[in-house]
Design an enzyme around this catalytic site. Structure first.
Site, PDB file in Angstrom:
ATOM      1  N   CYS A   1      -4.326  -5.393  -3.232  1.00  0.00           N
ATOM      2  CA  CYS A   1      -3.188  -6.178  -2.929  1.00  0.00           C
ATOM      3  C   CYS A   1      -3.209  -7.397  -3.666  1.00  0.00           C
ATOM      4  CB  CYS A   1      -3.193  -6.584  -1.258  1.00  0.00           C
ATOM      5  SG  CYS A   1      -3.118  -5.072  -0.299  1.00  0.00           S
TER       6      CYS A   1
ATOM      7  N   ASP B   1       0.819  -1.201  -0.008  1.00  0.00           N
ATOM      8  CA  ASP B   1      -0.212   0.149   0.024  1.00  0.00           C
ATOM      9  C   ASP B   1       0.730   1.285  -0.031  1.00  0.00           C
ATOM     10  OD1 ASP B   1      -2.169  -1.550   0.230  1.00  0.00           O
ATOM     11  OD2 ASP B   1      -3.070  -0.973   1.993  1.00  0.00           O
TER      12      ASP B   1
ATOM     13  N   ASP C   1       2.401  -2.766  -4.179  1.00  0.00           N
ATOM     14  CA  ASP C   1       1.344  -3.400  -4.940  1.00  0.00           C
ATOM     15  C   ASP C   1       0.278  -2.340  -5.299  1.00  0.00           C
ATOM     16  OD1 ASP C   1       0.471  -2.835  -2.342  1.00  0.00           O
ATOM     17  OD2 ASP C   1      -0.018  -4.863  -1.905  1.00  0.00           O
TER      18      ASP C   1
END
Length: 517
Positions: A89, A56, A323
């Site tokens: 994710c 993140d 990601d």
């Protein structure tokens, strides 16, 4: 400030962060270590590769940049325009591992029903992930940290499932945690508590990777994939960093605290202006995110020192990426990812290693599905026999901007079949409703976008799979913060072209994903 000594015995120095990015020392470190020309290391032993995959970490909101941005990016490797092909994710990580768009690896979201670490994934795309090719080439392979959100669950093979191709496997069960988690260590369950010295996950990943490097065979190359939890929630910083960045708050410019006018209904539902409680919440989260990244800086610093000490630095490529991006108050959404806008789909991506000259600019966008073919290209794999949608960004055509004028971003929304008891006024089909019952996702937050980025156009065209057949279009040259949906103002011929491109990309596979005619 006095140096701190971690469990590996390496000295870590750290000064207060002030207004600097949490990743500043990482950038400076990589900038100082750039050497050589692309694949100048045509040595007897193939080049080593390390991927550090944060969780993140944004780039649009300052998560990887600061007032030294221009200077650092001039000094640091290539100047890239990196994007994730899906801003969440599990599907994003699956794209990194396979080099494929989500519609081809079929991982749609973070749920088992969305194919995250499912048996179907394990029997298909996982068995063809890029590290399996490296293993066949006698690379020594090591994984540590977060893998996929549903990894280790009972319906996904539990901790006994170790993906093929990993010599050493230290994978987190479930989603990111810093303490009180379970690892699968080569298929055996290993439980951890709340001791900083023994259990803090980012440091544990570092220490075990250093041990792997000590124990490796110098006769063969190595590949490490290190996936720390930072800066994902619950944002638990190491004790020595919990007072850093006390004066930092989320950026207030751009789309911060703006209404989601003319956007998909999910963006129209947050109250505007945001409640003070929401702003306090997101500022606190933003600050804690930066604090957790200081330990990631330490990880990279100590890893590079180790490579230097064992005389492997000049033969090792180090990729640093995330990601997906993140938002904190944009369009009055408190915190999360999952949305189609630049703050969620733009990601950090840096690479240093043999043959990379600092300051070079890649003229075409780089996607996270390009990581797998790029790493295989470094290892000498014939990419024509590999089933990937991306392409190596060592390829001259990508570096000089003669390919990829547009690409696909796709996402499948998640929701709950019943009402959230904490938000009784809201109906079913929603998820991620926090704080103040502002929901960040829903079943029909399902979209596909064509992102056009070349010398002539900087556009985004998105279609939602909902009852409205909602469409959003942005001209990012004139509106970099995507404040105005111009779908009703655009020439219909442009919309038709974008729609045709989208239809083609949504069904593409392999070579056809790179056909831009």
């Amino acid at each position: 400030m006095a140096g701190l000594r971690n469990r590996a015995g390496a000295t870590i120095s750290r000064q207060g962060g002030g207004g600097h990015s949490a990743a500043f020392s990482l950038l400076v470190l990589l900038a100082a270590l750039l050497t050589c020309g692309v694949r100048c290391a045509e040595s007897a032993k193939p080049s080593n590769v390390i991927v550090v995959l944060a969780d993140d970490q944004d780039i649009q909101l300052g998560g990887m940049v600061n007032r030294f941005t221009l200077e650092i990016y001039t000094l640091t490797s290539w100047q890239l325009f990196p994007f994730t092909v899906t801003p969440l994710c599990c599907p994003s990580r699956s794209s990194i591992l396979t080099g494929r768009y989500p519609h081809n690896h079929e991982v749609r979201n973070n749920s088992l029903s969305g194919n995250c670490s499912s048996i179907q994934w394990q029997k298909g795309p996982e068995a063809e992930a890029f590290h399996t090719y490296l293993s066949k080439l006698k690379y020594q392979t090591f994984f540590a940290g977060k893998y996929l959100n549903q990894y280790g669950s009972k319906d996904a093979g539990s901790v006994g499932h170790v993906p093929v191709g990993w010599d050493q496997w230290h994978a987190l069960v479930g989603n990111s945690q810093y303490y009180n988690y379970t690892l699968s260590v080569n298929g055996k369950e290993e439980k951890h508590g709340d001791s900083y010295e023994d259990d803090y996950l980012t440091d544990l990943i570092l220490n075990r990777s250093l041990r792997f490097l000590d124990d490796r065979s110098p006769q063969h190359p190595f590949f490490l994939m290190l996936s720390p939890p930072a800066p994902h929630s619950p944002w638990t910083a190491a004790p020595q960093y919990q007072k850093e960045f006390q004066d930092v708050q989320a950026p207030r410019d751009g789309s911060f605290n703006k209404p989601g006018k003319d956007k998909h209904w999910l963006l129209r539902q947050p109250p505007n202006p945001m409640a003070n409680s929401s702003i306090t919440f997101l500022d606190n989260a933003y600050r804690k995110r930066w604090q957790t990244l200081l330990s990631v800086d330490d990880l990279v610093e100590n890893l590079v020192k180790k490579l230097s000490s064992i005389n492997e630095l000049n033969n090792t490529y180090i990729f640093y990426t995330s990601d997906n991006g993140y938002h904190a108050g944009q369009f009055s959404l408190p915190i999360d990812k999952r949305q189609l806008y630049e703050f969620d789909i733009r990601i950090p991506l840096m690479v240093r290693g043999p043959g990379i000259k600092p300051g070079q600019m890649l003229q075409a966008p780089v996607l996270n599905i390009d990581l797998a073919p790029t790493i295989l290209d470094i290892a000498g794999v014939n990419l024509s026999v590999v089933n990937v949608d991306g392409q190596s960004f060592l390829a001259p055509s990508l570096r000089n901007g003669t390919v990829r004028p547009f690409f696909l971003v796709e996402y499948t929304g998640e929701g709950h079949p019943t009402k959230d008891p904490a938000c009784p006024k809201l109906g079913p089909g929603l998820s991620q409703c926090f704080p103040d019952c502002v929901c960040e996702d829903s079943y029909n937050n399902t979209y596909a976008c064509v992102r056009t980025l070349d010398s002539n156009q900087n556009l985004q065209y998105c279609e939602f799979a909902d009852s409205e057949s909602f469409v959003e279009v942005y001209n990012l040259t004139a509106d970099m913060h995507q404040l105005e949906n111009i779908v009703k103002k655009v020439d219909p011929s442009v919309l038709q072209t974008m729609n045709q491109r989208l239809i083609k990309l949504q069904s593409c596979m392999g070579d056809s994903c790179r056909d831009y005619k």
